[in-house]
Design an enzyme around this catalytic site. Structure first.
Site, PDB file in Angstrom:
ATOM      1  N   CYS A 100      61.887 -71.594  46.692  1.00  0.00           N
ATOM      2  CA  CYS A 100      62.809 -70.484  46.430  1.00  0.00           C
ATOM      3  C   CYS A 100      62.347 -69.623  45.261  1.00  0.00           C
ATOM      4  CB  CYS A 100      64.213 -71.002  46.169  1.00  0.00           C
ATOM      5  SG  CYS A 100      65.038 -71.672  47.626  1.00  0.00           S
ATOM      6  N   ASP A 108      59.497 -76.775  36.695  1.00  0.00           N
ATOM      7  CA  ASP A 108      60.107 -77.677  37.673  1.00  0.00           C
ATOM      8  C   ASP A 108      61.221 -78.561  37.121  1.00  0.00           C
ATOM      9  OD1 ASP A 108      60.246 -78.665  40.337  1.00  0.00           O
ATOM     10  OD2 ASP A 108      59.130 -80.446  39.751  1.00  0.00           O
ATOM     11  N   ARG A 129      56.853 -85.825  50.425  1.00  0.00           N
ATOM     12  CA  ARG A 129      58.172 -86.350  50.107  1.00  0.00           C
ATOM     13  C   ARG A 129      58.806 -86.887  51.371  1.00  0.00           C
ATOM     14  NH1 ARG A 129      61.126 -81.950  47.632  1.00  0.00           N
ATOM     15  NH2 ARG A 129      62.698 -81.781  49.258  1.00  0.00           N
ATOM     16  N   TYR A 184      50.725 -89.799  48.231  1.00  0.00           N
ATOM     17  CA  TYR A 184      50.780 -88.350  48.063  1.00  0.00           C
ATOM     18  C   TYR A 184      52.042 -87.908  47.321  1.00  0.00           C
ATOM     19  CZ  TYR A 184      50.196 -83.413  49.548  1.00  0.00           C
ATOM     20  OH  TYR A 184      50.024 -82.056  49.588  1.00  0.00           O
ATOM     21  N   LYS A 202      59.396 -86.705  40.344  1.00  0.00           N
ATOM     22  CA  LYS A 202      60.815 -86.756  40.702  1.00  0.00           C
ATOM     23  C   LYS A 202      61.423 -88.148  40.488  1.00  0.00           C
ATOM     24  CE  LYS A 202      60.189 -82.595  42.512  1.00  0.00           C
ATOM     25  NZ  LYS A 202      60.512 -81.350  41.855  1.00  0.00           N
ATOM     26  N   THR A 204      58.674 -71.484  40.568  1.00  0.00           N
ATOM     27  CA  THR A 204      57.435 -71.300  39.810  1.00  0.00           C
ATOM     28  C   THR A 204      57.146 -69.820  39.599  1.00  0.00           C
ATOM     29  OG1 THR A 204      56.530 -73.385  40.643  1.00  0.00           O
ATOM     30  CG2 THR A 204      54.959 -71.808  39.765  1.00  0.00           C
ATOM     31  N   GLY A 234      55.242 -86.727  45.160  1.00  0.00           N
ATOM     32  CA  GLY A 234      56.265 -87.460  44.421  1.00  0.00           C
ATOM     33  C   GLY A 234      56.442 -88.890  44.869  1.00  0.00           C
ATOM     34  N   TYR A 244      59.770 -60.788  43.078  1.00  0.00           N
ATOM     35  CA  TYR A 244      58.591 -60.971  42.224  1.00  0.00           C
ATOM     36  C   TYR A 244      58.825 -60.360  40.836  1.00  0.00           C
ATOM     37  CZ  TYR A 244      56.740 -62.166  46.792  1.00  0.00           C
ATOM     38  OH  TYR A 244      56.560 -62.727  48.025  1.00  0.00           O
ATOM     39  N   ASN A 246      51.883 -78.430  54.233  1.00  0.00           N
ATOM     40  CA  ASN A 246      52.316 -79.352  53.182  1.00  0.00           C
ATOM     41  C   ASN A 246      51.189 -79.530  52.161  1.00  0.00           C
ATOM     42  OD1 ASN A 246      53.944 -81.053  51.778  1.00  0.00           O
ATOM     43  ND2 ASN A 246      54.371 -82.416  53.496  1.00  0.00           N
ATOM     44  N   HIS A 301      66.573 -80.415  37.726  1.00  0.00           N
ATOM     45  CA  HIS A 301      65.512 -79.804  38.524  1.00  0.00           C
ATOM     46  C   HIS A 301      65.477 -78.307  38.194  1.00  0.00           C
ATOM     47  CE1 HIS A 301      63.859 -78.870  42.819  1.00  0.00           C
ATOM     48  NE2 HIS A 301      62.872 -79.100  41.980  1.00  0.00           N
ATOM     49  N   SER A 339      63.339 -76.225  46.543  1.00  0.00           N
ATOM     50  CA  SER A 339      61.913 -75.993  46.773  1.00  0.00           C
ATOM     51  C   SER A 339      61.693 -74.710  47.572  1.00  0.00           C
ATOM     52  CB  SER A 339      61.307 -77.177  47.533  1.00  0.00           C
ATOM     53  OG  SER A 339      61.412 -78.354  46.775  1.00  0.00           O
ATOM     54  N   ARG A 369      49.251 -78.728  48.392  1.00  0.00           N
ATOM     55  CA  ARG A 369      49.646 -78.674  46.986  1.00  0.00           C
ATOM     56  C   ARG A 369      48.443 -78.386  46.085  1.00  0.00           C
ATOM     57  NH1 ARG A 369      53.755 -79.166  49.321  1.00  0.00           N
ATOM     58  NH2 ARG A 369      55.588 -80.427  48.850  1.00  0.00           N
TER      59      ARG A 369
END
Length: 636
Positions: A319, A342, A117, A266, A275, A322, A268, A543, A417, A295, A317, A419
């Site tokens: 936090c 997301d 991003r 790469y 996004k 997922t 988004g 968790y 970075n 979001h 992101s 994914r």
């Protein structure tokens, strides 16, 4: 048969930055179709039948093919044969490598300069600057959105796109955000010269030829993407990853429902259904049509009694969005099922007044570092097959590796970075209704971020308006998903700061306008799993234990009395109302405290932020909420 000659002018000369997407009549189509075919000349169609495309898609493809000059066109249909064909080519070229420890999992690495991003090179393009950004204080740079004029965009596009696909195939990707043909779903067509993008879009969206069948009289979002490296290539290509990082541009034209992306392959930047479409363009459509594009994760939570509630939650992101969407409850008898991790598209029903949400995506594009069997076993189970890993490490045994897997894998190298892209249908706890075109009814909305100090574990806001204000004040530590370095706490209003599609003040007003007679407004909460003690240790285990907070929220939804304590910022749990059975050492008083000095300083900082960043665009009701909360804090 005669036809307006002006309809043909775009095929004579169309600057890249100029929209030539007029609708055409059935009578005019025959003549124009002949022009389209002639303009394509001898350009080969490697796959698919160009003539079977809807007329407006033909026109779109032909215009952009003439502009970008690919060596051929490949019309995607989403079949498994198509996937196998592309994968085999990329493995042969060295871009993809199979991870031999799994079934149909592949790994690739980007050019290190190509990150997922690039906010500083992401633009919204409108005639009126203040349709995009707020009227900030003099000399203050807007944090929520970057504006570019249409004239400047034309210049930027014309310096990049002509001939940019030379020597490469142009893939035509029809895709649906949401179940194909659903009432909340939207259609897009992406043009790209990246095979990696084709494979990733197949995971993240619904790529199928059926998309063309449902276009009918509806429009589609036009997505144009190029890695920006025409052949013959005159520079070194690192990791077999074509890109042009010095010339990256991601531009959105909301009125035209159009996205232009150049130079990056790469995340988004290139998967334009994510996004770019699902938030920046969709939020504009949502404002025009009276719904919400947010979001947010969507989760179904079932209590031991069998009653289910649906919750949407907005976190910046890294936090735990997922993780929460796929939470494994530690309390007996509770069950969580994931609808989406997301993005949520939500609309109030005219029948029962409730807010219904769909997950417009078809896959998970997750941040790899920190994802493990301890933190998110459901995500790990999801990507055991049919997934693509980018910028992760590979062990000698053909396994993936990243930070957070030290106890599971011996190798110790990773990329911050990195994914994974995995099909949502493979998630062991995917909700049976995750593809229900009508959506699921939302009872509560949660905001949250990484706040190491001052912010309690959970609080309920006082009203829909106060909830909007609380979301507008959202802050969090920065992450590797963006360009920002270090762990400074940044404003991320509604977790939408990098994804705002229009003026944030108007966005807040849109939220306000959604509250109407006959509608059942979800209650709004704020959570903070990340508060630390003076010694720097987390006060809450997080968790699966987060189900204890969800338990309290659902009790509040049920109207259970005596479990809340009013504070200046909202209602926090009473000491005995949070189920802590089996948990030892939780300093609940510290975890739930609302320290006056901290919040007094925060109120001043928030007021400065909203005054300088939103300015006169700040809706009066939100300004009033800000002043009321400041008074409550001062009176503590």
């Amino acid at each position: 048969m005669s036809v307006d000659p002006n309809l043909l002018t775009p095929f004579k000369k169309t600057p890249a930055g100029e929209s030539s997407l007029r609708e055409i009549s059935a009578d005019a189509y025959y003549v124009i179709n002949e022009v389209v075919v002639k303009r394509l000349g001898h350009l080969p169609i490697y796959k698919g039948d160009f003539h079977l495309l809807p007329p407006k898609v033909q026109r779109f493809v032909a215009e952009k093919a003439e502009l970008m000059r690919p060596r051929g066109i490949y019309i995607c249909d989403g079949t498994e044969h198509e996937s196998e064909e592309i994968v085999d080519k990329l493995v042969e070229r060295g871009m993809l490598s199979p991870l031999k420890a799994y079934h149909n999992n592949y790994i690739c690495r980007t050019d290190p300069k190509d990150v997922a991003r690039v906010e500083s090179k992401t633009w919204m393009v409108t005639n009126d600057k203040y349709d995009t950004v707020c009227r900030t204080a003099e000399g203050v740079e807007p944090l929520m959105g970057h504006w570019m004029s249409p004239n400047d965009l034309s210049t930027e596009l014309d310096s990049r796109f002509p001939g940019c696909m030379a020597g490469r195939i142009m893939y035509v990707i029809p895709f649906s955000m949401g179940p194909v043909g659903g009432p909340l779903s939207k259609i897009g067509v992406q043009l790209t010269d990246s095979n990696y993008v084709v494979l990733s879009m197949r995971i993240m969206t619904r790529v199928t030829h059926e998309v063309f069948d449902v276009l009918g009289n509806s429009d589609f979002t036009r997505c144009i993407h190029s890695v920006g490296l025409p052949r013959p290539v005159k520079q070194r290509v690192i990791n077999h990853w074509p890109c042009n990082p010095d010339r990256v541009l991601i531009a959105h034209r909301p009125p035209e429902r159009e996205i232009w992306s150049f130079g990056s392959g790469y995340g988004g930047n290139s998967l334009l259904g994510k996004k770019c479409f699902a938030l920046r363009i969709a939020s504009n459509i949502a404002k025009d049509e009276g719904w919400m594009a947010e979001h947010m994760l969507i989760m179904g939570v079932t209590r031991p009694c069998g009653q289910e509630h649906f919750i949407a939650a907005a976190f910046p992101s890294a936090c735990g969005k997922t993780n929460l969407a796929m939470l494994e409850p530690t309390l007996p008898g509770w069950k969580v099922r994931c609808v989406g991790d997301d993005i949520a598209w939500m609309k109030f029903s005219k029948e029962d007044g409730r807010l219904y949400a769909i997950n417009p995506e078809a896959g998970f594009f997750g941040v790899a570092p920190g994802t493990s069997k301890k933190t998110n076993p459901m995500a790990v189970a999801t990507f055991q097959a049919n997934s693509i890993f980018t910028n992760v490490a590979e062990t000698a045994d053909g396994e993936y590796y990243w930070e957070g897997l030290e106890d599971e894998v011996k190798d110790k190298s990773y990329h911050p970075n990195s994914r994974f892209a995995a099909p949502a249908r493979q998630c062991p706890i995917i909700h049976p209704k995750w593809e229900d075109p009508q959506g699921v009814p939302i009872d509560a909305i949660i905001f949250g971020g990484r706040r190491p100090a001052g912010v309690p574990l959970v609080f309920e806001t006082n009203s829909w308006l106060h909830g909007i204000y609380t979301g507008a004040c959202l802050k969090s530590e920065t992450t590797a998903a963006a360009e920002h370095k270090g762990k400074s706490v940044m404003h991320d209003p509604m977790a939408m700061r990098p994804f705002m599609g229009y003026n944030f003040g108007k966005y807040l007003q849109h939220w306000i306008d959604l509250e109407q007679p006959g509608r059942i407004m979800p209650k709004i909460y704020h959570v903070n799993w990340f508060r630390k003690s003076a010694e720097g240790k987390f006060l809450w285990p997080g968790y699966g234990e987060n189900i204890r907070v969800i338990d309290w929220i659902i009790k509040r939804l049920d109207g259970v009395e005596g479990i809340g304590k009013e504070t200046a910022i909202g209602t926090v749990p009473t000491p005995e109302s949070l189920n802590l059975d089996g948990l030892d050492g939780v300093k609940l008083d510290e975890l739930m405290s609302v320290p006056k000095e901290y919040w007094a300083e925060d109120a001043v900082e928030v007021k400065n932020f909203l005054t300088t960043q939103v300015g006169e665009d700040l809706p009066a009701p939100i300004r009033n909420e800000m002043e009321q909360q400041e008074k409550r804090i001062n009176d503590m």
